[in-house]
Write an enzyme that holds these catalytic residues in place. Sequence first.
Site, mmCIF file in Angstrom:
data_model
loop_
_atom_site.group_PDB
_atom_site.id
_atom_site.type_symbol
_atom_site.label_atom_id
_atom_site.label_comp_id
_atom_site.label_asym_id
_atom_site.label_seq_id
_atom_site.Cartn_x
_atom_site.Cartn_y
_atom_site.Cartn_z
ATOM 1 N N LYS A 42 50.003 -40.520 63.526
ATOM 2 C CA LYS A 42 48.823 -41.238 61.725
ATOM 3 C C LYS A 42 50.383 -41.177 60.933
ATOM 4 O O LYS A 42 50.704 -41.788 60.092
ATOM 5 C CB LYS A 42 48.634 -39.455 61.997
ATOM 6 C CG LYS A 42 47.426 -39.629 60.936
ATOM 7 C CD LYS A 42 46.825 -37.401 59.869
ATOM 8 C CE LYS A 42 46.040 -38.253 61.360
ATOM 9 N NZ LYS A 42 44.955 -38.542 61.644
ATOM 10 N N ARG A 112 46.838 -32.286 57.707
ATOM 11 C CA ARG A 112 46.378 -33.093 58.645
ATOM 12 C C ARG A 112 46.991 -33.223 59.864
ATOM 13 O O ARG A 112 48.984 -33.191 59.350
ATOM 14 C CB ARG A 112 46.142 -34.267 59.062
ATOM 15 C CG ARG A 112 44.650 -34.524 58.350
ATOM 16 C CD ARG A 112 44.276 -35.609 58.248
ATOM 17 N NE ARG A 112 43.216 -36.174 56.968
ATOM 18 C CZ ARG A 112 42.094 -36.676 57.639
ATOM 19 N NH1 ARG A 112 41.206 -36.204 58.703
ATOM 20 N NH2 ARG A 112 41.053 -36.342 56.606
ATOM 21 N N GLY A 121 40.690 -34.360 67.772
ATOM 22 C CA GLY A 121 39.932 -32.773 67.282
ATOM 23 C C GLY A 121 40.533 -32.097 67.824
ATOM 24 O O GLY A 121 39.484 -31.248 67.969
ATOM 25 N N MET A 123 43.579 -30.564 67.594
ATOM 26 C CA MET A 123 44.186 -29.403 66.303
ATOM 27 C C MET A 123 43.649 -29.495 65.076
ATOM 28 O O MET A 123 42.762 -30.418 64.912
ATOM 29 C CB MET A 123 46.055 -30.170 66.534
ATOM 30 C CG MET A 123 46.268 -30.128 67.245
ATOM 31 S SD MET A 123 48.628 -30.634 67.774
ATOM 32 C CE MET A 123 47.911 -32.367 67.795
ATOM 33 N N ARG A 367 44.955 -46.406 64.019
ATOM 34 C CA ARG A 367 45.555 -46.198 65.118
ATOM 35 C C ARG A 367 44.844 -46.953 66.388
ATOM 36 O O ARG A 367 43.910 -47.213 65.908
ATOM 37 C CB ARG A 367 45.603 -45.091 65.652
ATOM 38 C CG ARG A 367 44.368 -44.578 65.730
ATOM 39 C CD ARG A 367 43.820 -42.977 66.189
ATOM 40 N NE ARG A 367 42.734 -42.734 65.461
ATOM 41 C CZ ARG A 367 42.217 -41.045 65.647
ATOM 42 N NH1 ARG A 367 43.062 -40.446 65.292
ATOM 43 N NH2 ARG A 367 40.935 -41.157 66.106
ATOM 44 N N HIS A 483 32.277 -36.226 68.000
ATOM 45 C CA HIS A 483 33.481 -36.268 68.420
ATOM 46 C C HIS A 483 33.165 -36.742 70.004
ATOM 47 O O HIS A 483 33.511 -36.599 70.582
ATOM 48 C CB HIS A 483 33.472 -34.280 68.552
ATOM 49 C CG HIS A 483 34.273 -33.582 69.557
ATOM 50 N ND1 HIS A 483 33.594 -33.494 70.538
ATOM 51 C CD2 HIS A 483 36.027 -33.771 69.236
ATOM 52 C CE1 HIS A 483 34.948 -32.806 71.517
ATOM 53 N NE2 HIS A 483 35.805 -32.994 71.074
ATOM 54 N N SER A 792 57.312 -46.211 107.004
ATOM 55 C CA SER A 792 55.753 -45.991 106.506
ATOM 56 C C SER A 792 55.994 -44.335 106.205
ATOM 57 O O SER A 792 55.504 -43.431 107.009
ATOM 58 C CB SER A 792 54.649 -46.559 107.288
ATOM 59 O OG SER A 792 53.523 -46.231 106.098
ATOM 60 N N CYS A 859 52.332 -44.525 102.632
ATOM 61 C CA CYS A 859 51.049 -44.808 102.928
ATOM 62 C C CYS A 859 49.943 -43.128 102.289
ATOM 63 O O CYS A 859 48.607 -43.172 103.387
ATOM 64 C CB CYS A 859 50.620 -45.051 104.561
ATOM 65 S SG CYS A 859 51.269 -43.929 105.854
ATOM 66 N N TYR A 879 55.972 -52.275 100.090
ATOM 67 C CA TYR A 879 54.555 -52.328 99.289
ATOM 68 C C TYR A 879 53.726 -50.051 99.376
ATOM 69 O O TYR A 879 54.608 -49.897 100.320
ATOM 70 C CB TYR A 879 53.650 -52.777 100.867
ATOM 71 C CG TYR A 879 53.263 -51.710 101.966
ATOM 72 C CD1 TYR A 879 52.583 -51.024 102.223
ATOM 73 C CD2 TYR A 879 55.322 -52.743 102.726
ATOM 74 C CE1 TYR A 879 52.567 -50.702 103.352
ATOM 75 C CE2 TYR A 879 55.297 -51.719 104.454
ATOM 76 C CZ TYR A 879 53.663 -50.332 104.200
ATOM 77 O OH TYR A 879 53.842 -49.672 105.658
#
Length: 904
Positions: A42, A112, A121, A123, A367, A483, A792, A859, A879
């Site tokens: 903010k 704020r 919402g 804090m 934001r 909210h 693997s 895996c 992978y």
Amino acid sequence: MYRKAEFMGEAALKTADETWVYAFGGGSADGDASMKNLLGGKGANLAEMAKLGLPVPPGFTITTAVCTAYYELDRKYPDTLEAQVDAALEAVEKETGKGFGDPENPLLVSVRSGARASMPGMMDTVLNLGLNEAAAAGLAKKAGERFAYDSYRRFIQMYSNVVLSISHDEFEHILDDYKDRQGYDLDTEMTADDWKKIITLYKSAVQHNLGRPFPDDPKEQLWGAITAVFGSWMNDRAITYRKLNDIPEEWGTAVNVQAMVFGNLGETSATGVAFTRDPSNGDPVFYGEYLINAQGEDVVAGIRTPAPISRERADKLGSEDAPLEEAMPEVYTQLRDVANTLEQHYKDMQDLEFTVEDGRLYMLQTRNGKRTAAAALKIAVDMAREGLVTEEEAVLRLEPSQLDQLLHPTISEEAARDVIITGLPASPGAAVGKVVFESDEAWDMAEKGEDVILVRIETSPEDIKGMHASRAIVTARGGMTSHAAVVARGMGRPCVCGAGGLQIDSKNGVFRVMGREVKKGDIITVDGATGQVMLGAVEMVQPDLSGDFGLLMEWADKARKLKVRANAETPLDTRTAVEFGAEGVGLCRTEHMFFEAERIPEVRAMILAENESGRRAALDKLLPMQRSDFEEIFRILEDRPATIRLLDPPLHEFLPHTDEDMEDVAKASGVSVDVLRQRAGELHESNPMLGHRGCRLGITYPEIYEMQARAIFEAAVKVAGETGRKPIPEVMIPLVATHKELAILKAVVDDVAKSVFEETGVTLDYMVGTMIELPRAALQAGEIAQSAAFFSFGTNDLTQTTLGISRDDAGRFLKVYEDKGIYEKDPFVTLDQVGVGELVRMAAERGRSTRPGIKLGICGEHGGDPASINFCHRTGLDYVSCSPYRVPIARLAAAHAALKESHK
């Protein structure tokens, strides 16, 4: 004094020269958007908007470093902070021409929170701070009595709740009782005299609760609010939100103190929230809501249902309220221009908060807007097409975890819908579940594996756990930016808001609508895309993975270096994996094939056999069944590789356990129950996970692995002949601890392959490798690699054996370990990179030192976890393999890992 600010000496932190406070406003700012870590999201964006010349009320930001210091100093402040706050407050007074605490021309401020990651919402906030009896009287002369005393009562109520810890409900009861006595229905009917009486009642409630009067000193009020905001960083809802969204505690929050502007000055004032694109579906339309004669909290709290901003949205929603576009056309045009400026500047969809004070627009926040997965996908692709971002930037705009929302069913268009109510389509997607009315109950039921849907009059930050536990959320009040709507979109939960005809009686566990009654535990279906709530479970359809989804995944595939395979052992799983873009099978668990009804008798006959010839006779019957499984998988995979793990679990798992099952199996096998019990007793192990399983079975009973190898190679040869394709079998020996084990069993597999190739006249490429799932195997990887063409990493078992924790039983205490910070994450969900991960790194290095071209994969379940995938990329694995539905998530996570590395 309430929450008196306490200060430490400079020596405590050696911070005499530290800058704790950054000012903004009047076309300039000390900070900018790049300083989000210090100023919070903010504060950084307020500074950036001020520098862009946008209409931002002046103020200052107390940095996140103060939050860190506050907790390090046992909830005290650095000594130099107070003077910096005083200087910044004087600058705001100068910019506004008002005085903080001045009874003639009072400056009022908002206080704020503002963490670097958006936590809507979670804090605390205090508005209208600086009012007392004298300041309220001065404000009344300038702006009217009713406005002044309405603002004062709002401040008392909010400050008492946030700073003095008196329940918000207590003040609501006072107000409701007063309105009932006066015969008022709405707050707008209240006069200035009414508000004065309410203020007296509110102050009496404070005196009664605390034994002390409500604070009148504006400086005391300011430090009380600052301390409350810093304190709210550690409140329960903020802690829960951080855990759910992977936000580190050490980041802290900033505090923003800003001159108040008022949207409740009358019909020429308003407040609202806007998005530069639709956060539900990503459409490029100006989207938002506003309220005339209101303060910002009224919009997001869901107390009043706001009106749409644009005529287009009003028509779409069927709203009869005048949109801002018509009520205040000049303001609307200016707001559109600001919105376009900010989206172009930040190159992302923006979430804006604004206030109109007596016809003049002020920007209170911008934001990057929270959005659904569907909206994130569309916005990313659209912005790339528009040239606002590159393809690589578009890939990074969609979080891998968000894809989960796009890979699951939605409601079929042809399905019969018993619609009981329609509200606002606040967050798309569909879900079926049992009705619950309380957040704690939703959490408890979900913990037991039940699907629940939370139905509330409106939600508040205290409902965060219940919302996360629920499949969907329904509220009777609130708009598209309430909210419930914002949090649900961020979580990917379907949400219907503003279902006005919903009468909720949570005390008796029932809601009523149009004469119909739905009780707690009844099944309903929620369609967040249409706003419909339906009775019963409604038919779902599979998602569409073409269009924008397919295009973004193409971009992701171009960026990633890791291959992505799937864990699959059935034709359905294999086909699903290929459709989701899997480049092969990374783990085919052959034992799952043995449990099917027509096979389990032969498996048991093999186990019950008294000698090798008896076992081979049973295995001969299993061979064609196992071969047919591999044929199906090879046909689906075509030229893609398949890593097939030979039998892994201990044999006792295939035997019956109950008396009834014992009798059935004995009868079918032609042996006595006593013989069966005796054999089960012989096979019983105290700790079967570390017992006679994996390669140990192959060493003891090589004929089992011979049969499986034959089934693999015969299937591969047959499919190659039929299709002209060349299947690529990768035969994996599980639970190896020594090189000798692997060398012996590799010879068994090689001999079978040679025999099959000689018998058929067809030769195919294949590999023999092992699963690294024991610490000793990781340590001896250099030796083991002499016989292994691939490793693997079975990180499920490697985690168990390294940490000495059974994943089947750890649920009893792992949550406590996470809460106490012993493990940051459940190590069976996200790889323990410094422990288990170190073994993986070591094994990879040692394996490559012996065999430079060795293929390395993972895996375990970690193969579908984005944080673990990032580790695999950095470690240089070839992978990852995961469940079929997580293949797209893994593809995107692998792309993120590669792109973030290249952008360092």
